[in-house]
Design a protein around this motif. Structure first.
Motif, PDB file in Angstrom:
ATOM      1  N   PRO A  43     -53.374  -2.291 -58.172  1.00 43.16           N
ATOM      2  CA  PRO A  43     -52.223  -1.556 -58.734  1.00 43.16           C
ATOM      3  C   PRO A  43     -52.313  -1.569 -60.623  1.00 43.16           C
ATOM      4  O   PRO A  43     -52.718  -2.604 -60.985  1.00 43.16           O
ATOM      5  N   PRO A  44     -51.478  -0.597 -61.058  1.00 47.20           N
ATOM      6  CA  PRO A  44     -50.935   0.433 -60.787  1.00 47.20           C
ATOM      7  C   PRO A  44     -52.011   1.456 -60.102  1.00 47.20           C
ATOM      8  O   PRO A  44     -51.640   2.518 -59.588  1.00 47.20           O
ATOM      9  N   THR A  98     -44.995   2.278 -50.958  1.00 46.48           N
ATOM     10  CA  THR A  98     -44.968   1.864 -51.820  1.00 46.48           C
ATOM     11  C   THR A  98     -46.138   2.897 -52.771  1.00 46.48           C
ATOM     12  O   THR A  98     -45.671   2.949 -54.117  1.00 46.48           O
ATOM     13  N   ALA A 102     -44.847   4.058 -56.219  1.00 46.75           N
ATOM     14  CA  ALA A 102     -45.468   4.331 -57.108  1.00 46.75           C
ATOM     15  C   ALA A 102     -45.639   5.654 -58.116  1.00 46.75           C
ATOM     16  O   ALA A 102     -46.496   5.842 -59.546  1.00 46.75           O
TER      17      ALA A 102
END
Length: 159
Positions: A43-44, A98, A102
């Motif tokens: 991430p990210p 997810t 994001a």
């Protein structure tokens, strides 16, 4: 199955990634040569999941940023002993969730004609053929697919 976010180079992830690479060798005669850096799945910029059944790693998959609003799925895999139990679908759903969270509006992937189970999974989850991309774009066995991501209520993400 318990899904956990792990590093791409976590020992459990590496074990499963080795398994999927061997699957490619059996089906295609070679490993996937697509360039992959572990940091792309942190991430990210991305995310990598391992699914555990009784603390044993049995499934994996990840996404990495591709372009302004896209993410690319990579290394979707379920060990032989755990297939047919919906684990791949669970990993895929969490990767979609997810990636959407994001800020990604679309997921793309590259698979192949010698992976009919994977193609069936993706098609049943709403993925459709797109123009080929990546190192296998000229390979007649390559299949590239994409899907516009939706939020949990089913509304299309603006973008």
């Amino acid at each position: 199955m318990d899904l956990r976010v792990v590093a791409y180079d976590d020992p459990d992830a590496v074990k499963l990634i080795d398994g999927v690479q061997q699957e490619y060798v059996v089906r295609y005669g070679e490993m996937d040569i697509t360039p992959v850096e572990p940091s792309e799945f942190a991430p990210p910029l991305g995310l990598f999941l391992v699914g555990y059944l009784d603390d044993v790693p049995v499934a994996c998959g990840g996404w990495r940023v591709r372009g302004d609003d896209e993410a690319e799925l990579k290394r979707m895999y379920v060990v032989d002993a755990a297939r047919g139990k919906g684990f791949a679908r669970a990993v895929l759903a969490e990767l979609e969730r997810t990636a959407f969270a994001a800020g990604r509006t679309r997921l793309v992937l590259e698979s192949g004609l010698k992976q009919p189970e994977a193609l069936a999974l993706y098609r049943s989850a709403g993925y459709a053929d797109i123009p080929k991309f990546g190192v296998y774009r000229d390979d007649p066995l390559s299949v590239c697919m994409g899907k516009v991501l939706e939020d949990m209520s089913g509304d299309l993400r603006a973008g």
